[in-house]
Scaffold this motif. Structure first.
Motif, PDB file in Angstrom:
ATOM      1  N   ARG A  14      11.503  -4.942  -0.434  1.00 24.82           N
ATOM      2  CA  ARG A  14      10.525  -3.671   0.045  1.00 24.82           C
ATOM      3  C   ARG A  14       9.614  -3.533  -1.348  1.00 24.82           C
ATOM      4  O   ARG A  14       8.565  -3.229  -0.928  1.00 24.82           O
ATOM      5  CB  ARG A  14      11.293  -2.354  -0.096  1.00 24.82           C
ATOM      6  N   GLU A  15      10.093  -3.898  -2.502  1.00 21.57           N
ATOM      7  CA  GLU A  15       9.080  -3.789  -3.702  1.00 21.57           C
ATOM      8  C   GLU A  15       8.267  -4.870  -3.953  1.00 21.57           C
ATOM      9  O   GLU A  15       7.272  -5.032  -4.645  1.00 21.57           O
ATOM     10  CB  GLU A  15      10.014  -3.654  -5.003  1.00 21.57           C
ATOM     11  N   ARG A  17       5.216  -7.338  -3.646  1.00 18.21           N
ATOM     12  CA  ARG A  17       3.762  -7.125  -3.234  1.00 18.21           C
ATOM     13  C   ARG A  17       2.931  -8.441  -3.046  1.00 18.21           C
ATOM     14  O   ARG A  17       1.903  -8.347  -2.726  1.00 18.21           O
ATOM     15  CB  ARG A  17       3.054  -6.044  -4.263  1.00 18.21           C
ATOM     16  N   ASN A  59       8.989  -4.566   6.815  1.00 16.98           N
ATOM     17  CA  ASN A  59       7.594  -4.673   6.748  1.00 16.98           C
ATOM     18  C   ASN A  59       7.425  -4.958   8.470  1.00 16.98           C
ATOM     19  O   ASN A  59       7.328  -6.109   8.702  1.00 16.98           O
ATOM     20  CB  ASN A  59       6.684  -5.771   6.032  1.00 16.98           C
ATOM     21  N   ASP A 146      -3.590  -5.671  -4.814  1.00 19.54           N
ATOM     22  CA  ASP A 146      -2.561  -6.334  -5.476  1.00 19.54           C
ATOM     23  C   ASP A 146      -2.583  -7.407  -6.000  1.00 19.54           C
ATOM     24  O   ASP A 146      -1.822  -8.315  -6.896  1.00 19.54           O
ATOM     25  CB  ASP A 146      -1.219  -6.478  -4.286  1.00 19.54           C
ATOM     26  N   VAL A 235       1.101  -1.810   8.668  1.00 17.24           N
ATOM     27  CA  VAL A 235       1.381  -1.157   7.529  1.00 17.24           C
ATOM     28  C   VAL A 235       0.522  -0.483   6.669  1.00 17.24           C
ATOM     29  O   VAL A 235      -0.385  -1.311   6.096  1.00 17.24           O
ATOM     30  CB  VAL A 235       2.751  -1.710   6.858  1.00 17.24           C
ATOM     31  N   GLU A 236       0.410   0.589   6.322  1.00 20.96           N
ATOM     32  CA  GLU A 236      -0.717   1.190   5.397  1.00 20.96           C
ATOM     33  C   GLU A 236       0.273   1.678   4.078  1.00 20.96           C
ATOM     34  O   GLU A 236       1.256   2.196   4.166  1.00 20.96           O
ATOM     35  CB  GLU A 236      -1.419   2.555   5.862  1.00 20.96           C
ATOM     36  N   ARG A 237      -0.395   1.434   3.168  1.00 18.55           N
ATOM     37  CA  ARG A 237       0.312   1.718   1.687  1.00 18.55           C
ATOM     38  C   ARG A 237      -0.771   2.365   0.921  1.00 18.55           C
ATOM     39  O   ARG A 237      -1.294   2.150   0.053  1.00 18.55           O
ATOM     40  CB  ARG A 237       0.895   0.764   0.900  1.00 18.55           C
ATOM     41  N   LYS A 238      -0.898   3.798   0.875  1.00 22.74           N
ATOM     42  CA  LYS A 238      -1.834   4.586   0.031  1.00 22.74           C
ATOM     43  C   LYS A 238      -1.291   4.573  -1.037  1.00 22.74           C
ATOM     44  O   LYS A 238      -0.546   4.322  -1.725  1.00 22.74           O
ATOM     45  CB  LYS A 238      -2.045   5.918   0.820  1.00 22.74           C
ATOM     46  N   TYR A 249      -4.644  -0.189   4.268  1.00 20.74           N
ATOM     47  CA  TYR A 249      -3.889  -0.639   5.046  1.00 20.74           C
ATOM     48  C   TYR A 249      -3.499  -2.389   4.743  1.00 20.74           C
ATOM     49  O   TYR A 249      -4.538  -2.833   4.036  1.00 20.74           O
ATOM     50  CB  TYR A 249      -4.617  -1.011   6.552  1.00 20.74           C
ATOM     51  N   LEU A 250      -2.449  -2.861   4.653  1.00 20.69           N
ATOM     52  CA  LEU A 250      -2.180  -4.164   4.120  1.00 20.69           C
ATOM     53  C   LEU A 250      -2.968  -5.392   4.751  1.00 20.69           C
ATOM     54  O   LEU A 250      -2.890  -6.189   4.292  1.00 20.69           O
ATOM     55  CB  LEU A 250      -0.540  -4.385   3.824  1.00 20.69           C
TER      56      LEU A 250
END
Length: 275
Positions: A14-15, A17, A59, A146, A235-238, A249-250
């Protein structure tokens, strides 16, 4: 409840990137190996159901995680689970090597290749082409926020492949200087769209406008057997920057019409003629 050792792998997934779908699928297979080493019988069977859900949830955009959980069917037999996990890892490695061989043949001396984000399959193509003595140059984006592109830059530097780094906003300016574009993929949908790091679609548009062919490279386990592009959860990661909320959005979606071919271990898939 999953054992602590297995849950730790899930949390690390999960972590993560930078490394992408191939790496996460491998880590997922390692989670199955760990689980089979700790449990057996009905305990293993029950835990596998939970593990499958956890891996997919890491994901939901990535087809590799879905296909991993389909490949390793739930079983109370720990040796069966171990063998399937090891088989998946072996097939993945073989696929990456074969893609390197196939993709490297697209590169000629003097080529300039533009890419976006970090892809282990794209890197493998570059490595194999370099080992074959081909001289070429890479244009790569930073791949904000990232900055996966900087990881690729370090890899290219270590093997002596010349490159230059550009900001993502300059893809339109630099695409016309490339011989072709080469990107990875986190999901290839049933209708032939490539889902990859956000910005890939913009690169594809820039290449299309400049007459530069774009290829994607992906192992076959990144092909989703069920979903079309419109059905995939992106997936979105604000995140916050200077106290402002930034939408992030990734991934984005690039349709067949902008893709010259998808390099897999079975060969290069090409779009239907009507596109």
């Amino acid at each position: 409840m999953l054992p602590l050792q297995v849950r730790k792998i899930i949390e690390e997934m999960r972590e993560e990137r930078i490394m992408g779908a191939s790496y996460l699928a491998k880590r997922g297979a390692e989670a199955y190996l760990e689980l089979a080493g700790l449990l057996e019988g009905e305990e293993l069977l029950s835990a596998m159901e939970e593990l499958g859900k956890e891996i997919r949830a890491v994901n939901p955009t990535m087809a590799s995680l879905y296909n991993l959980t389909e490949f390793i069917k739930s079983s109370p037999n720990r040796e069966f689970v171990k063998s399937k996990a090891l088989e998946f890892m072996k097939l993945s490695e073989e696929a990456r090597r074969e893609i390197g061989n196939i993709g490297s043949e697209l590169i000629d001396d003097g080529d300039v290749i533009i890419t976006h984000s970090f892809s282990s399959t794209v890197l493998e193509i570059f490595k194999v082409a370099s080992r074959k003595g081909k001289r070429f140059r890479v244009i790569l984006t930073e791949s904000a926020p990232d900055y996966e592109g900087l990881t690729l830059a370090k890899e290219l530097e270590s093997i002596g492949i010349p490159f230059e780094i550009i900001t993502d906003a300059q893809m339109g300016l630099f695409a016309k200087n490339a011989t072709f574009a080469l990107v990875g993929a986190d999901n290839i949908t049933r209708d032939g769209s490539v889902i990859n790091k956000a910005g890939t679609y913009l690169l594809a548009l820039a290449c299309h406008d400049s007459g530069v062919p774009l290829y994607a490279a992906a192992e076959s386990f990144k092909i989703h057997p069920k979903l079309n592009a419109a059905e995939v959860e992106i997936v979105e990661r604000k995140f916050k920057r200077n106290h402002f909320l930034v939408r992030n959005y990734l991934f984005d979606i690039t349709s067949w019409r902008y893709i010259r071919g998808i390099i897999t271990e079975f060969g290069i898939l090409v779009p239907p003629k009507e596109l």
